[in-house]
Design a protein around this motif. Structure first.
Motif, short mmCIF file in Angstrom:
data_model
loop_
_atom_site.label_atom_id
_atom_site.label_comp_id
_atom_site.label_asym_id
_atom_site.label_seq_id
_atom_site.Cartn_x
_atom_site.Cartn_y
_atom_site.Cartn_z
N ALA A 1 -15.22 -3.89 7.45
CA ALA A 1 -13.14 -4.83 8.12
C ALA A 1 -12.18 -4.68 7.05
CB ALA A 1 -13.49 -6.07 8.52
N THR A 2 -12.21 -4.95 5.53
CA THR A 2 -11.60 -4.85 4.97
C THR A 2 -11.39 -3.19 5.31
OG1 THR A 2 -12.29 -5.98 3.28
CG2 THR A 2 -11.06 -4.38 2.80
N THR A 3 -11.47 -1.86 5.04
CA THR A 3 -11.34 -0.54 5.30
C THR A 3 -10.19 -0.47 6.63
OG1 THR A 3 -13.15 -0.10 3.98
CG2 THR A 3 -11.75 1.64 5.26
N ILE A 4 -10.40 -1.26 7.62
CA ILE A 4 -9.99 -1.03 9.04
C ILE A 4 -8.28 -2.17 8.71
CG2 ILE A 4 -9.51 -1.63 10.95
CD1 ILE A 4 -12.90 -1.72 11.61
N GLU A 5 -8.50 -2.77 8.04
CA GLU A 5 -7.15 -3.54 7.73
C GLU A 5 -6.28 -2.85 6.72
OE1 GLU A 5 -5.64 -7.85 5.78
OE2 GLU A 5 -7.24 -6.90 4.94
N TRP A 6 -6.86 -2.59 6.11
CA TRP A 6 -5.78 -1.28 4.72
C TRP A 6 -5.52 0.32 5.67
CZ3 TRP A 6 -3.14 -2.84 0.60
CH2 TRP A 6 -4.42 -3.51 0.17
N ALA A 7 -6.59 0.77 6.71
CA ALA A 7 -5.88 1.44 7.08
C ALA A 7 -4.54 1.35 7.98
CB ALA A 7 -7.06 2.72 7.73
N LEU A 8 -5.17 0.39 9.04
CA LEU A 8 -4.26 0.29 9.96
C LEU A 8 -2.50 -0.31 9.04
CD1 LEU A 8 -6.39 -1.79 12.40
CD2 LEU A 8 -4.56 -0.14 13.06
N LEU A 9 -2.48 -0.79 7.75
CA LEU A 9 -1.81 -0.93 7.52
C LEU A 9 -0.32 -0.17 7.15
CD1 LEU A 9 -0.31 -2.85 5.18
CD2 LEU A 9 -0.96 -1.74 3.43
N ASN A 10 -1.46 1.00 6.51
CA ASN A 10 -0.83 2.38 6.70
C ASN A 10 -0.51 3.26 7.61
OD1 ASN A 10 -0.97 3.74 3.44
ND2 ASN A 10 -3.07 2.31 4.33
#
Length: 505
Positions: free
Chosen positions: A314-323
């Motif tokens: 979940a953390t990885t998806i959130e950081w990816a979408l931030l970018n």
């Protein structure tokens, strides 16, 4: 002051100084530990670290600049050897993997939740760990089982997309982290117990397991056990939390056992056939030197899978979408790749994601730029050994600081930039996330203790990210602009969770 008093004072001062040197970590002592900052008697560097009142990783960065790629901190009665360079990490965890594959002693609170270290992550290197890991790899993440359970990810992904649409209509934006956590947690619960349960129960399990992770973070008595009596209330809280954890998961275990043994399913929750759930493989398991497992061990092992898999993905998806929100050009390039593979109205499948190299590059760059944690779980040497010319005793915590790998300008060009293309043509092309050929990034650890389900976690990230970009255009939320400020929980998360406006494609 007479001569005897003066002589006694001088002797006392000399002895105090010798004692100080004994407890200080200088690297010149008889144990030949790596160098490090001088500490105070008894407590070592513990209060020096606490009094700085800033995240531990920033202190580690400063100490690395002063003492080099390997150094020592004396944290009360625990000695920490911190390793930060690519070469030393690769030597310790890959080239000499078995030597550094164990775990240090656990705190009393952690032992409550691990049932005496009966967990894949915490078990010491030996027969129990081998039994648990072998069962997990063969029964949970083998290719046949992953394919057999693809319907779980399909079901959860469809619910995920519906929930995003509803939330966007109601609020005008969506909160990424809470939705992704719920979806991935539901997948892992179904994979563990073979059950499809309500969102309310999933949220309850998720909340309790989050409390468990926070409860088991390091605390003062972990470093100074003499203070443990002052923290009896915290131990009582841990035991009560363990009771809540058992209460919410044992019914799932008992329902599954009744389904496996008698075909009973009164609540109509059992969605996976017998043998397809992780818990099925544990019922008759008898690990070496442990004997048959019981409900305590079942809860611990399933909780481990759910907690570890939910947060990192979940953390990885959130950081990816931030970018992607901050760089619409990258988002559009990914969207074009997705529709080039499945069309504008198709449905992204797991097989489709394997044909999307730019998607893979975005996920790898997210792992590089925003690793789930700045340290891997603590390691310990199985026997006293040498590393970089220094002695590493078997009873010390060996901590591998992995965030520096992704920031090192000697390993990466412009490491502060988010540039997925580096994994298609550039310094990331030949990077191996398992670390076998060399360590430039290690989001899942490397060597013997690498996360055994890392490939499944990557699959979940690929699937959800591709589907979310295929269905919606992601834009900044005007009332809550994207904020890349980090904070440190079990994983490295955004201080202010990402909120985004979504427009149907």
């Amino acid at each position: 002051m007479d001569l005897i008093d003066l002589l006694s004072l001088c002797i006392a001062l000399i002895l105090a100084r010798l004692w100080w040197r004994h407890w200080s970590v200088t690297g010149s002592g008889p144990r030949n530990l790596p160098p490090g900052p001088p500490g105070w008697p008894i407590v070592g560097n513990l209060f020096q670290i606490i009094l700085q009142r800033r995240p531990f990783i920033y202190i580690v960065r400063d100490l690395r600049a002063k003492y080099g790629p390997i150094f020592t901190l004396q944290m009360g009665q625990r000695t920490l050897v911190i390793v930060t360079s690519s070469e030393l990490i690769h030597e310790a965890l890959v080239q000499r993997g078995p030597t550094f594959a164990s775990r240090p002693a656990d705190s009393p609170i952690r032992l409550v939740f691990s049932v005496g270290k009966c967990a894949i992550n915490s078990a010491e290197y030996g027969p129990l760990w081998r039994s648990l890991r072998k069962n997990f790899v063969t029964q949970f993440i083998n290719p046949v089982r992953i394919k057999q359970c693809s319907w779980v990810r399909q079901w959860a992904s469809e619910n995920h997309m519906k929930r995003l649409k509803t939330e966007a209509l109601e609020n005008g934006f969506v909160e990424v982290m809470s939705n992704c956590r719920l979806t991935i947690c539901s997948i892992l619960i179904c994979l563990c117990f073979g059950a499809r349960i309500s969102e309310e129960r999933i949220k309850n399990i998720e909340a309790i397991l989050k409390e468990v992770m926070l409860m088991t973070t390091p605390k003062l008595p972990d470093f100074l056990p003499i203070l443990a009596p002052l923290f009896r209330k915290k131990m009582d809280e841990a035991k009560e939390l363990r009771r809540k954890q058992m209460d919410c998961l044992v019914p799932l275990i008992r329902n599954r056992r009744a389904f496996v043994e008698k075909g009973e399913d009164p609540d109509l929750e059992m969605a996976s056939p017998v043998g397809a759930a992780y818990i099925d493989s544990l019922f008759d398991m008898k690990p070496v030197n442990r004997g048959p497992l019981g409900e305590q061990e079942f809860v611990t092992l399933c909780s481990e899978v759910i907690s570890a898999g939910t947060d990192t993905s979940a953390t990885t998806i959130e950081w990816a979408l931030l970018n992607l929100v901050q760089n619409q050009e990258i988002q559009e390039k990914l969207y074009q790749e997705v529709i080039g593979c499945v069309g504008e109205h198709g449905v992204v499948t797991e097989e489709d994601t394997e044909k999307m190299p730019y998607l893979g590059a975005i996920v790898k760059e997210t792992f590089r730029r925003h690793p789930p944690s700045h340290f891997v779980l603590s390691h310990a040497a199985t026997n006293e050994t040498q590393l970089a010319g220094y002695t590493i005793p078997a009873d010390v915590n060996v901590e591998f600081y992995t965030a520096w790998l992704t920031e090192d300008p000697d390993l990466w060009k412009d490491p502060g930039e988010f540039r997925p293309e580096r994994f298609l043509e550039g310094d990331g092309v030949d990077v191996d996330m398992t670390g076998t050929r060399g360590v430039k990034m290690m989001p899942f650890g490397v060597g013997r203790r690498i996360c055994p389900a890392w490939s499944l976690g990557v699959l979940h990230v690929h699937m959800l990210l591709a589907r979310m970009v295929h269905a919606f255009k992601w834009l900044p939320c005007p009332t809550a602009p994207p904020d890349p400020t980090e904070t440190f929980a079990f994983t490295v998360v955004m201080k202010n969770p990402l909120k985004a406006v979504i427009l149907p494609r």
